[in-house]
Motif scaffolding. Structure first.
Motif, PDB file in Angstrom:
ATOM      1  N   ILE A  90      -7.721  10.061  -1.710  1.00 53.93           N
ATOM      2  CA  ILE A  90      -6.292  10.921  -1.534  1.00 53.93           C
ATOM      3  C   ILE A  90      -7.269  11.532   0.558  1.00 53.93           C
ATOM      4  CG2 ILE A  90      -6.578  14.128  -0.722  1.00 53.93           C
ATOM      5  CD1 ILE A  90      -7.922  13.328  -4.610  1.00 53.93           C
ATOM      6  N   VAL A  91      -6.062  11.528   1.135  1.00 54.45           N
ATOM      7  CA  VAL A  91      -5.537  11.104   2.631  1.00 54.45           C
ATOM      8  C   VAL A  91      -5.838  12.694   3.419  1.00 54.45           C
ATOM      9  CG1 VAL A  91      -5.057  10.149   5.006  1.00 54.45           C
ATOM     10  CG2 VAL A  91      -4.826   8.700   2.427  1.00 54.45           C
ATOM     11  N   ALA A 117      -1.876  13.551  -0.798  1.00 56.69           N
ATOM     12  CA  ALA A 117      -1.418  12.321   0.068  1.00 56.69           C
ATOM     13  C   ALA A 117      -2.136  11.039  -0.570  1.00 56.69           C
ATOM     14  CB  ALA A 117      -1.199  12.749   0.997  1.00 56.69           C
ATOM     15  N   ILE A 118      -2.111  10.499  -1.228  1.00 58.72           N
ATOM     16  CA  ILE A 118      -2.472  10.240  -2.129  1.00 58.72           C
ATOM     17  C   ILE A 118      -1.926   7.929  -1.492  1.00 58.72           C
ATOM     18  CG2 ILE A 118      -3.427   8.965  -4.587  1.00 58.72           C
ATOM     19  CD1 ILE A 118      -3.014  11.558  -5.081  1.00 58.72           C
ATOM     20  N   THR A 119      -3.074   7.442  -1.579  1.00 58.06           N
ATOM     21  CA  THR A 119      -2.855   5.785  -1.221  1.00 58.06           C
ATOM     22  C   THR A 119      -2.614   5.099  -2.843  1.00 58.06           C
ATOM     23  OG1 THR A 119      -4.790   4.884  -1.674  1.00 58.06           O
ATOM     24  CG2 THR A 119      -4.098   5.814   0.454  1.00 58.06           C
ATOM     25  N   GLU A 120      -2.197   4.407  -2.908  1.00 56.70           N
ATOM     26  CA  GLU A 120      -2.273   3.194  -3.859  1.00 56.70           C
ATOM     27  C   GLU A 120      -3.693   2.608  -4.447  1.00 56.70           C
ATOM     28  OE1 GLU A 120       0.706   0.117  -3.467  1.00 56.70           O
ATOM     29  OE2 GLU A 120       0.695  -0.565  -5.434  1.00 56.70           O
ATOM     30  N   ALA A 121      -4.291   3.245  -3.734  1.00 58.41           N
ATOM     31  CA  ALA A 121      -5.644   2.889  -4.149  1.00 58.41           C
ATOM     32  C   ALA A 121      -6.754   4.307  -4.584  1.00 58.41           C
ATOM     33  CB  ALA A 121      -6.455   2.151  -3.423  1.00 58.41           C
ATOM     34  N   ASP A 127       0.679  -1.297  -0.038  1.00 61.57           N
ATOM     35  CA  ASP A 127      -0.102  -0.395  -0.140  1.00 61.57           C
ATOM     36  C   ASP A 127       0.926   1.221  -0.154  1.00 61.57           C
ATOM     37  OD1 ASP A 127      -2.191   1.445  -0.049  1.00 61.57           O
ATOM     38  OD2 ASP A 127      -2.648   1.670   2.127  1.00 61.57           O
ATOM     39  N   ARG A 128       1.618   1.897  -1.695  1.00 59.72           N
ATOM     40  CA  ARG A 128       2.361   2.501  -1.330  1.00 59.72           C
ATOM     41  C   ARG A 128       1.859   4.164  -1.074  1.00 59.72           C
ATOM     42  NH1 ARG A 128       5.025   1.400  -7.081  1.00 59.72           N
ATOM     43  NH2 ARG A 128       3.695   1.065  -7.248  1.00 59.72           N
ATOM     44  N   LYS A 129       2.250   5.177  -0.722  1.00 56.94           N
ATOM     45  CA  LYS A 129       1.601   6.008  -0.397  1.00 56.94           C
ATOM     46  C   LYS A 129       2.084   7.294  -1.402  1.00 56.94           C
ATOM     47  CE  LYS A 129       0.843   5.074   4.653  1.00 56.94           C
ATOM     48  NZ  LYS A 129       0.882   3.620   4.799  1.00 56.94           N
ATOM     49  N   VAL A 130       1.563   8.115  -2.112  1.00 57.23           N
ATOM     50  CA  VAL A 130       2.356   8.810  -2.656  1.00 57.23           C
ATOM     51  C   VAL A 130       1.860  10.519  -2.744  1.00 57.23           C
ATOM     52  CG1 VAL A 130       2.020   9.467  -5.609  1.00 57.23           C
ATOM     53  CG2 VAL A 130       2.999   7.285  -4.513  1.00 57.23           C
ATOM     54  N   VAL A 131       2.871  11.414  -2.852  1.00 57.25           N
ATOM     55  CA  VAL A 131       2.650  12.852  -2.829  1.00 57.25           C
ATOM     56  C   VAL A 131       3.066  13.861  -3.947  1.00 57.25           C
ATOM     57  CG1 VAL A 131       2.971  14.956  -1.935  1.00 57.25           C
ATOM     58  CG2 VAL A 131       3.535  12.743  -0.191  1.00 57.25           C
ATOM     59  N   GLY A 153     -13.354  16.013 -11.606  1.00 57.38           N
ATOM     60  CA  GLY A 153     -12.981  17.388 -11.285  1.00 57.38           C
ATOM     61  C   GLY A 153     -11.488  18.052 -10.875  1.00 57.38           C
ATOM     62  N   ASN A 154     -11.311  18.753  -9.990  1.00 62.52           N
ATOM     63  CA  ASN A 154     -10.036  19.771  -9.899  1.00 62.52           C
ATOM     64  C   ASN A 154      -8.902  18.544  -9.192  1.00 62.52           C
ATOM     65  OD1 ASN A 154     -10.982  21.344 -10.541  1.00 62.52           O
ATOM     66  ND2 ASN A 154     -11.368  22.599  -8.560  1.00 62.52           N
ATOM     67  N   ASP A 155      -9.201  17.089  -8.377  1.00 62.35           N
ATOM     68  CA  ASP A 155      -8.154  16.785  -7.976  1.00 62.35           C
ATOM     69  C   ASP A 155      -7.846  15.179  -9.774  1.00 62.35           C
ATOM     70  OD1 ASP A 155      -9.057  16.703  -6.100  1.00 62.35           O
ATOM     71  OD2 ASP A 155     -10.670  15.786  -5.533  1.00 62.35           O
ATOM     72  N   ALA A 156      -8.750  15.383 -10.628  1.00 61.50           N
ATOM     73  CA  ALA A 156      -8.214  14.699 -11.702  1.00 61.50           C
ATOM     74  C   ALA A 156      -6.347  15.002 -11.609  1.00 61.50           C
ATOM     75  CB  ALA A 156      -8.768  14.948 -12.714  1.00 61.50           C
ATOM     76  N   GLY A 157      -5.732  15.759 -11.921  1.00 58.42           N
ATOM     77  CA  GLY A 157      -4.044  16.248 -12.138  1.00 58.42           C
ATOM     78  C   GLY A 157      -3.253  15.579 -10.327  1.00 58.42           C
ATOM     79  N   VAL A 158      -3.632  15.682  -9.869  1.00 58.61           N
ATOM     80  CA  VAL A 158      -3.105  15.033  -8.482  1.00 58.61           C
ATOM     81  C   VAL A 158      -2.780  13.516  -8.494  1.00 58.61           C
ATOM     82  CG1 VAL A 158      -3.112  17.035  -7.433  1.00 58.61           C
ATOM     83  CG2 VAL A 158      -4.788  15.563  -6.954  1.00 58.61           C
ATOM     84  N   LEU A 159      -4.712  13.237  -8.895  1.00 56.59           N
ATOM     85  CA  LEU A 159      -4.404  11.799  -9.326  1.00 56.59           C
ATOM     86  C   LEU A 159      -3.685  11.425  -9.966  1.00 56.59           C
ATOM     87  CD1 LEU A 159      -8.384  11.218  -8.020  1.00 56.59           C
ATOM     88  CD2 LEU A 159      -6.851  10.303  -7.229  1.00 56.59           C
ATOM     89  N   GLY A 160      -3.535  11.687 -10.889  1.00 55.03           N
ATOM     90  CA  GLY A 160      -2.861  11.444 -12.799  1.00 55.03           C
ATOM     91  C   GLY A 160      -0.683  11.757 -12.176  1.00 55.03           C
ATOM     92  N   ALA A 161      -1.009  12.719 -11.730  1.00 61.41           N
ATOM     93  CA  ALA A 161       0.194  12.623 -10.647  1.00 61.41           C
ATOM     94  C   ALA A 161       0.929  11.223 -10.021  1.00 61.41           C
ATOM     95  CB  ALA A 161       0.803  14.334 -10.789  1.00 61.41           C
TER      96      ALA A 161
END
Lengths: 313, 313
Positions: free
Chosen positions: A26-27, A19-23, A2-6, A299-307
């Motif tokens: 958005i935490v 702060a986003i989990t592998e799933a 369960d990798r954690k990514v910023v 919505g506006n989260d697409a960019g961070v989720l893709g990153a």
């Protein structure tokens, strides 16, 4: 696992960090001013600082973070991990990966903001479950991103998916910021639609839009849905050209799904009904059969989720 | 490593077979009538027979052959190794890989003919040394093939690269075989160019083409090069729409090279000068900078070489 990514959407005005989990959960989120006026080096420091701040907000130790993903507007040389030019950020030739890895001590991945959004939507948004996605974001301009086999398609020099600059009205069109006449984004961006409506109001055409103070693109869609003829003509022209452009791309790329993002993507039937009709009118039958047109979901989260997905892939 | 491959371009009229080395050298060729009228099963038998015949002609034992590659016109379901429909061959739902592997006892790969040609040209022809190639073949129609990262791009249901059916003249255009109005292939195929010239001759326009018996597309290019105004107008219209279409694809796919095949690809400056000009007029500067437009180099061998590469990749 369960990798954690910023991930950080690096805009000209705000740094939007998550702060986003592998799933794909958005935490935590942080939004800081970019402070472009402080110069490139200071902005790079701020990106590093907001990355650490959002991890802390999520109760993550920095040592747990598997990597950092960045969405950066501009022209990039991906072979050399280089941002060649970002007008919004005032950057020229910034070795973004090297700069950020030295500040953060974890692997860093980046792509341009429109590509990151396309990847995010393909991962867990409107394109979920598909391998080949085209994303079109209708905003101030038109952003485009292409995902092939679940990976961002960048092309020869990072220009893959520049759908907004397809020349759709070479003779009668308006001049685009890029210097061309009649680019799709002069016609079918949220701004292009609003401008066309404002022009008709200014010409004194008989329309209910005349009574709207501070006209927005949303108003134009709403008045069209409510039967105003002038608003409907404005929408029809924009959607006709957008549908034709998507069909031209469709016959070339044969996508499984075309995801529409930006404000107008929430307009409902007044957008999707004619858009589907025009797309199906101009695309080969077998291409039209394969392709769904769907609204973006993130919505506006697409960019961070893709990153974030850039790091997780 | 010097693998030996047999490749066959399966046309409606001829089976063109070649024995090809891993380096792309054609050691032997065979051309047999397809004999479509004998039915699907008989044609599959003939494909197997010509494969073995060309291997024998090359002095290869069948046991040395690493695999067989096929270029097959039509609509295919690549996930299921299925030719769904080939109008030219009169095929419906032929499990081509299974049928041929059972006859040949070696691995079989296939793709459509235009895709195979694009892969061949990318391997050792006009696109050599590039990862991202767009190929456009100007013939009776316009065939298209896209190679991304040295692999054929097929899209959601095998329709990737159907460039000939980009609708470029939706209002004033001619009807295409596909049912659409104004597809690129009605305008810029060898046939489309010839038809436009014939129409002007029939209208009695003042042109040196009136004196040519059995007018061909080549004549139209030659008379344009020699200063005939009407021939030049015909070429200019076709090349303008082709250049615009390539720019629309260019802004989307950002290719490294665009390879032009078919008879007109040998026309020289009278084609490439205006084609480059129109492409550069409509493509984003950075896209135009990255993309070279080049003639195909492999002629009729592109298909078998690409089909061979399917096995070798």
């Amino acid at each position: 696992m369960d990798r954690k990514v910023v991930a950080i959407d690096v805009g000209g005005t705000f740094l939007k960090a998550a702060a986003i989990t592998e799933a794909g959960e958005i935490v935590a989120k942080e939004e800081w001013p970019t402070a472009v006026e402080q110069g490139t080096s200071a902005v790079l420091d701020r990106i590093a600082a907001v990355a650490k701040a959002v991890a802390e907000k999520a109760c993550w130790n920095w040592g747990e973070v598997a990597g950092v993903g960045l969405g950066v507007p501009g022209f990039h040389d991906f072979d050399n991990h280089l941002c060649e030019e970002s007008v919004n950020l005032g950057w020229k030739n910034v070795y973004i990966v090297k700069e950020m890895e030295s500040r953060l001590g974890v692997p860093v991945r980046f792509d341009n903001d429109a590509n990151a959004a396309a990847l995010g939507e393909t991962w867990i948004g409107g394109g979920k479950g598909h391998r080949h996605t085209v994303m079109v974001t209708l905003g101030t301009g038109i952003g485009g991103g292409i995902v092939i086999d679940n990976k961002i398609y960048r092309g020869a020099n990072g220009m893959g998916g520049e759908i907004g600059h397809m020349v759709m009205e070479p003779v009668r069109g308006e001049r685009c910021n890029c210097g061309q006449i009649g680019c799709l984004e002069t016609i079918a961006s949220a701004t292009g639609i609003l401008r066309a409506a404002q022009k008709r109001v200014a010409e004194g055409q008989e329309t209910s839009l005349r009574n709207v103070a501070n006209l927005t693109t949303k108003d134009v869609f709403e008045h069209a849905a409510n039967g105003d003829r002038v608003a409907a003509e404005v929408i029809d022209y924009a959607v006709h050209k957008l549908g034709l452009a998507l069909a031209l791309i469709g016959n070339t790329l044969n996508p499984e799904v075309i995801v529409i993002g930006g404000g107008p993507s929430r307009a409902g039937d007044v957008l999707y009904k004619p858009l589907n009709d025009y797309f199906r009118k101009y695309a080969l039958k077998r291409v039209a059969k394969a392709a769904k047109i769907r609204p973006a979901e993130l919505g506006n989260d697409a960019g961070v989720l893709g990153a974030a997905k850039l790091v997780l892939s």
